[in-house]
Each structure stands twice: as structure tokens, then as C-alpha cells.
Design a protein around this motif. Structure first.
Motif, short mmCIF file in Angstrom:
data_model
loop_
_atom_site.label_atom_id
_atom_site.label_comp_id
_atom_site.label_asym_id
_atom_site.label_seq_id
_atom_site.Cartn_x
_atom_site.Cartn_y
_atom_site.Cartn_z
N CYS A 11 0.83 -1.21 0.00
CA CYS A 11 0.00 0.00 0.00
C CYS A 11 0.86 1.26 0.00
O CYS A 11 0.56 2.23 -0.69
CB CYS A 11 -0.93 0.00 1.21
SG CYS A 11 -2.25 -1.24 1.14
N ILE A 26 2.01 1.96 -3.42
CA ILE A 26 0.95 2.40 -4.32
C ILE A 26 0.66 3.88 -4.13
O ILE A 26 0.37 4.60 -5.09
CB ILE A 26 -0.32 1.55 -4.11
CG1 ILE A 26 -0.07 0.11 -4.57
CG2 ILE A 26 -1.51 2.13 -4.86
CD1 ILE A 26 -1.14 -0.87 -4.16
N ASP A 77 -5.66 10.67 -9.95
CA ASP A 77 -5.17 9.38 -10.46
C ASP A 77 -3.91 8.88 -9.76
O ASP A 77 -3.56 7.70 -9.90
CB ASP A 77 -4.96 9.42 -11.98
CG ASP A 77 -3.97 10.47 -12.44
OD1 ASP A 77 -3.27 11.05 -11.59
OD2 ASP A 77 -3.91 10.73 -13.65
N PRO A 135 -6.05 5.23 -6.57
CA PRO A 135 -5.46 4.03 -5.98
C PRO A 135 -6.06 3.70 -4.61
O PRO A 135 -6.28 2.52 -4.30
CB PRO A 135 -3.97 4.38 -5.86
CG PRO A 135 -3.75 5.44 -6.87
CD PRO A 135 -5.02 6.22 -6.94
N TYR A 175 -9.46 1.97 -5.03
CA TYR A 175 -9.39 0.56 -5.39
C TYR A 175 -8.78 -0.29 -4.29
O TYR A 175 -9.16 -1.46 -4.11
CB TYR A 175 -8.64 0.40 -6.71
CG TYR A 175 -9.48 0.85 -7.87
CD1 TYR A 175 -10.57 0.09 -8.29
CD2 TYR A 175 -9.23 2.05 -8.53
CE1 TYR A 175 -11.38 0.51 -9.32
CE2 TYR A 175 -10.04 2.48 -9.58
CZ TYR A 175 -11.11 1.70 -9.96
OH TYR A 175 -11.93 2.13 -10.99
N GLY A 178 -5.28 -2.46 -5.93
CA GLY A 178 -4.55 -1.19 -6.08
C GLY A 178 -3.47 -1.29 -7.13
O GLY A 178 -3.29 -0.39 -7.96
N TYR A 206 -4.93 -1.30 -10.62
CA TYR A 206 -5.17 0.07 -11.09
C TYR A 206 -3.87 0.72 -11.54
O TYR A 206 -3.83 1.41 -12.57
CB TYR A 206 -5.81 0.92 -9.99
CG TYR A 206 -5.81 2.38 -10.36
CD1 TYR A 206 -6.75 2.88 -11.25
CD2 TYR A 206 -4.82 3.24 -9.89
CE1 TYR A 206 -6.72 4.20 -11.65
CE2 TYR A 206 -4.79 4.56 -10.27
CZ TYR A 206 -5.74 5.04 -11.16
OH TYR A 206 -5.70 6.34 -11.57
N LYS A 207 -2.78 0.51 -10.79
CA LYS A 207 -1.50 1.10 -11.19
C LYS A 207 -1.05 0.57 -12.54
O LYS A 207 -0.44 1.30 -13.34
CB LYS A 207 -0.42 0.82 -10.13
CG LYS A 207 -0.67 1.48 -8.80
CD LYS A 207 -0.69 2.99 -8.88
CE LYS A 207 0.68 3.57 -9.01
NZ LYS A 207 0.68 5.06 -8.91
N ASN A 211 -3.11 2.51 -15.08
CA ASN A 211 -2.68 3.90 -15.16
C ASN A 211 -1.30 4.04 -15.80
O ASN A 211 -1.05 4.98 -16.56
CB ASN A 211 -2.67 4.50 -13.74
CG ASN A 211 -2.57 6.00 -13.74
OD1 ASN A 211 -1.65 6.57 -13.17
ND2 ASN A 211 -3.51 6.68 -14.38
N ASN A 251 -10.86 5.47 -14.06
CA ASN A 251 -10.74 6.74 -13.34
C ASN A 251 -12.04 7.51 -13.25
O ASN A 251 -12.10 8.52 -12.54
CB ASN A 251 -9.68 7.62 -14.01
CG ASN A 251 -8.29 7.29 -13.53
OD1 ASN A 251 -7.96 7.42 -12.36
ND2 ASN A 251 -7.44 6.83 -14.44
#
Length: 322
Positions: A94, A97, A156, A161, A164, A173, A176-177, A180, A208
Motif C-alpha cells: 500500500c 501504491i 489518479d 489508488p 481501489y 490497487g 489500477y496502477k 494507469n 478513473n
């Protein structure tokens, strides 16, 4: 409760440590995967519109899937050893992220350069965090670009993050990264990526969409709590949040412009070409160096508010399930 502890510990670690350059970041691995995958897929598929669309779609599926699967597997294995090891590893994930401290440090470096080292050095530092050409920017242009970067990345880079992670923990998370990072590397509308990066760009827009709306309204609330002009922030958001090629990027940028009572965006140079873009906000006062610090205060206020609200919602849902 475990996920909340991971996220809370991760946020504290980001607040205290940030993203030191000596520490290898997992997003670099995602970037290497994208670069290697692009080369492989371009070699496998024909160099036609359809071939590039299919190749790009395969990349847009595989990278997020791997970005989710690897941390999910590592957390599962850690849980077999000890729940405390799983908790510690999840907290580290975390922390990696989150990008709040990094965003603050890199933008404030630009501000400090303006005060101590002069405009050329500030332009150089700015070029590390923006995609536009910085050589032609005057001081106001440098400040505006730094503020815009903080405002846009509040959504974003921090809130999305977090959104998510609250839903699916560190693994989601990282998914999502992956999405992105794909957009930042191949989601361009130039000749090279017009077709190959199309699916990645659309996927990023989808992921997003909800976080960007939540980020905007959380930033408006944070504006009120921090003493900024929340009424003007809401007004500019409603008026200007669609003034961007992306359906999401102008949301937090318009809120920030309204809260600070400045005008952002407008024409910019990219790769030696002037791109005409609409302005966001009203020039109720000229931008100044202190606006970079103000934008970061607004970013952190929005983040803390999101942590509290998202956390309470997740805790409430968990209690209802029990």
C-alpha cells in the motif's frame, strides 16, 4: 479490518518516507513489462490498424492481470507463513501504491528552485513531472504547470489508488496502477500509439471515471475545511470540468483552480508543437509561487478526507456483513 490496517500503515509510511530514488519501485517493473510486451506484440501482430488495435488490447489485458496476480499470490503465500507477515507485506504494498509524498516533494522542488536557483533550474525540475515542453515557460507558466500536476494527480495518483485499495486491497490497487501506467506509456494520440494505445487509454478513462468524480467533490469539501474558496471551487468545477480531452483530467484541476482563485491550463507546447487548449478557472488573481504549496495542502486535505470517508464506509460494510 486487515485491509484498513494495511492502507493506514501504508499512508503513514508514504507520509514519512515518500519515494526515495534509491528504493526500487514496483511500478518500474510494470513499466518494464509494458515496454517488453509492446516490443513482443508489435513483432507478433501485423503493422496495420487492426493488428495494432489487437496487439494493444492484448497488452491492456495482460499488464493489469499480472499487476493484480503477482501481489495477490505473494500476499497469499505470506498468509500461509504468518498473518503478521501478510499484514506487513500488505502495508508495504500500500505504501508503494500511494504517491502523495512523491507528488509533494517533486512539485515543491520546482517551487524551491524558483526561489533559490532561478527559472532555468525550475524548468528542468518541472520537466521531470510534466509531459509538456518546459523551455519556453516563464515563471507563471512554471507555477501553473506544477499546480496543474498536483491537482490532476490528486485523483489518479492518490485518490483513485486509495479507492481501489479500499475495495480489493493492495492487489486491486496494483491492478489500477497497471492500468494507469499503461495509459501514461502508450495512451497517446500520436502516430505511434493512435491504435496500439487506444484500448489502454479507454481502460484508464473507465477506471478513473468514478474516482475522479469523488476526488473533485472531496477536494471541494477539503477546500472548505482548509479555508480556500470552496464556493468558487464548486462553481468552476461545474463549469469547466469537461474542458479536457480526457473525461476525467479536468475535474480536480478545475476544483483546484476555483479554490485558489486562479486560471490554469491553456495552450501548451508538446514536442515542439503548440497545442491549443482551453483555460480552466478565472484569473481572479495572478498565480504565485506559494500556489504550489497551497495545491499540495489541498491534495493532502483531500487525501485525509478520502481516507476517513472511504475507511468508515468499508468498516460499516464489514460490520454489516458480520
Amino acid at each position: 479490518m486487515e485491509t484498513l490496517c494495511m492502507i493506514g500503515a501504508g499512508f503513514v509510511l508514504d507520509l514519512l518516507i515518500g519515494d526515495p530514488h534509491w528504493l526500487y519501485h514496483p511500478v518500474r517493473l510494470i513499466g518494464l513489462g509494458i515496454s517488453g510486451g509492446e516490443k513482443l506484440l508489435r513483432a507478433l501482430f501485423p503493422k496495420t490498424k487492426t493488428g495494432e488495435l489487437i496487439g494493444g488490447a492484448v497488452l491492456a489485458v495482460c499488464i493489469p492481470a499480472l499487476s493484480f496476480a503477482v501481489p495477490f499470490l505473494l500476499l497469499w503465500l505470506a498468509g500461509l507463513v504468518s498473518p503478521w507477515l501478510r499484514l506487513a507485506l500488505g502495508a508495504i504494498f500500500c505504501y508503494q501504491i500511494f504517491a502523495a509524498r512523491s507528488l509533494r516533494d517533486e512539485s515543491m522542488r520546482v517551487g524551491r528552485a524558483l526561489e533559490k536557483d532561478g527559472l532555468p533550474e525550475a524548468r528542468r525540475y518541472l520537466s521531470w513531472i510534466v509531459g509538456r515542453d518546459t523551455e519556453r515557460l516563464d515563471e507563471a507558466g512554471v507555477v501553473k504547470a506544477a499546480v496543474e500536476t498536483v491537482a490532476e494527480n490528486t485523483s489518479d495518483g492518490v485518490i483513485a489508488p486509495l479507492f481501489y485499495m479500499m475495495i480489493g486491497g493492495p492487489a486491486l490497487g496494483f491492478l489500477y496502477k497497471g492500468v494507469n501506467t499503461l495509459d501514461s506509456m502508450v495512451g497517446y494520440k500520436n502516430d505511434k500509439y493512435r491504435y496500439f494505445g487506444r484500448v489502454s487509454a479507454r481502460l484508464d478513462d473507465v477506471f478513473n471515471f468514478i474516482p475522479a468524480i469523488l476526488s473533485a467533490w472531496l477536494m471541494i469539501a477539503a477546500s472548505a475545511l482548509l479555508g480556500f474558496d470552496a464556493k468558487n471551487a464548486a462553481r468552476i468545477y461545474k463549469r469547466d470540468h469537461k474542458k479536457h480531452a480526457s473525461p476525467n483530467s479536468a475535474r480536480t484541476e478545475s476544483v483546484c483552480a476555483g479554490a485558489l482563485r486562479v486560471q490554469l491550463a491553456g495552450n501548451a507546447w508538446y514536442f515542439g508543437k503548440l497545442v491549443e487548449k482551453p483555460t480552466i478557472g478565472d484569473p481572479l488573481r495572478p498565480v504565485e509561487r506559494a500556489d504550489i504549496r497551497r495545491a499540495n495542502r489541498l491534495m493532502y486535505g483531500t487525501t485525509v478526507l478520502a481516507l476517513l470517508i472511504f475507511g468508515l464506509i468499508r468498516l460499516g460494510v464489514a460490520l454489516l456483513v458480520l
